[in-house]
Design a protein around this motif. Structure first.
Motif, short mmCIF file in Angstrom:
data_model
loop_
_atom_site.label_atom_id
_atom_site.label_comp_id
_atom_site.label_asym_id
_atom_site.label_seq_id
_atom_site.Cartn_x
_atom_site.Cartn_y
_atom_site.Cartn_z
N LEU A 1 0.84 -1.19 0.00
CA LEU A 1 0.00 0.00 0.00
C LEU A 1 0.88 1.25 0.00
O LEU A 1 1.85 1.33 0.74
CB LEU A 1 -0.91 0.01 1.23
CG LEU A 1 -1.78 -1.23 1.46
CD1 LEU A 1 -2.48 -1.14 2.80
CD2 LEU A 1 -2.78 -1.41 0.33
N GLU B 1 0.52 5.37 0.56
CA GLU B 1 -0.42 6.36 1.09
C GLU B 1 0.18 7.76 1.05
O GLU B 1 1.40 7.94 1.10
CB GLU B 1 -0.77 6.00 2.54
CG GLU B 1 -1.46 4.65 2.67
CD GLU B 1 -1.64 4.22 4.11
OE1 GLU B 1 -2.56 3.42 4.38
OE2 GLU B 1 -0.85 4.67 4.97
N LEU C 1 -4.96 6.14 0.94
CA LEU C 1 -4.41 5.21 -0.02
C LEU C 1 -4.48 5.81 -1.43
O LEU C 1 -5.55 6.22 -1.89
CB LEU C 1 -5.19 3.89 0.01
CG LEU C 1 -4.67 2.78 -0.90
CD1 LEU C 1 -3.28 2.34 -0.45
CD2 LEU C 1 -5.63 1.59 -0.91
#
Length: 265
Positions: free
Chosen positions: A135, A137, A142
């Protein structure tokens, strides 16, 4: 027993069952993707998709040097910016990934899989280490994600998502580089970039990572005679895509999975 260890007789029996089932269901065609099967009766072989296979048994510096310089700059800029990369390790992380996945698929004009589909993958493969979620961010939101699946000595890129409004931050390049690093550090031999069509924009992106170009062997069986294989890039789908892109996300989440189950992409 793995597919590579399966005796030829077992493969022949499976293909015979596929033909019988296709005949009984009167489908237009059956596609078997990605593996050399020789010359099975009734099947036509075709190379429609390509991937890039990146070796991980070399030094980390060699992996980096094989990446195109412009892509290296994007990765460096992204890593030095306000973006944060982390490994997803919870079902809530998976839900966060899925929310952006819905938006990404809507942007492509494509029906999504259900969250239940992703949850099944998670339940079966995460604890074994075969499902790998990355992920990226920005300020806790996100903006990019990547879901890889590992099998044997290879990690396969499977689901890449991005926030279109933040595409200039190059979070997608950062996410992919982190997947490569993680796969290298975990001792895998190869990272496979996932299938794409030669000459597309996605193809050029994947090519820039320096992997070996590999064609997939696809086999098609046509019970009722030669039929047209669907191509999502065909102009006849443009109107449908335009309509899909205008739907609310919640609507795509509700009506998309039943549609996705019944189309070939």
């Amino acid at each position: 027993m793995s597919e590579d260890e399966a005796p030829e007789e077992a493969i022949d029996l499976l293909l015979e069952s596929v033909r019988d089932l296709a005949d009984s269901l009167e489908v237009d065609f059956v596609s078997l993707r990605g593996r050399e099967l020789g010359d099975p009766p009734g099947f036509e072989k075709e190379n429609r998709f390509v991937t890039f296979s990146i070796p991980l048994t070399v030094d980390r510096d060699d992996i980096w040097e094989n990446v195109k310089e412009s892509r290296q700059r994007q990765i460096t800029q992204a890593s030095e910016s306000s973006l944060q990369y982390r490994v997803g390790d919870s079902v809530e992380d998976l839900r966060e990934y899925y929310r952006l996945y819905l938006a990404t698929m809507r942007g492509h004009g494509t029906p999504p899989h259900s969250f239940r589909f992703f949850r099944i993958l998670w339940n079966r493969f995460f604890e074994r280490g075969d499902l790998r979620l990355g992920l990226v961010e920005k300020n806790g939101k996100l903006v990019n994600g990547i879901l890889d699946l590992a099998s044997g000595s290879t990690v396969y890129q499977w689901g890449v998502i991005s926030d279109y409004d933040h595409r200039d931050l190059n979070g997608g390049s950062l996410a992919l580089w982190k997947s490569l690093e993680r796969s290298y550090e975990d001792g895998y031999d190869t990272y496979e970039m996932g299938r794409t069509r030669e000459g597309s924009g996605v193809y050029m992106f994947k090519k820039s990572w320096g992997g070996e170009k590999v064609w997939f062997d696809d086999y098609h069986y046509f019970p009722g005679g030669k039929a047209e294989l669907p191509n999502p890039d065909d102009e006849k789908y443009d109107r449908v895509k335009d309509v899909w892109k205008r739907l609310p996300l919640k609507a795509t989440e509700l009506i998309g999975p039943p549609i996705r189950r019944n189309i070939d992409l």
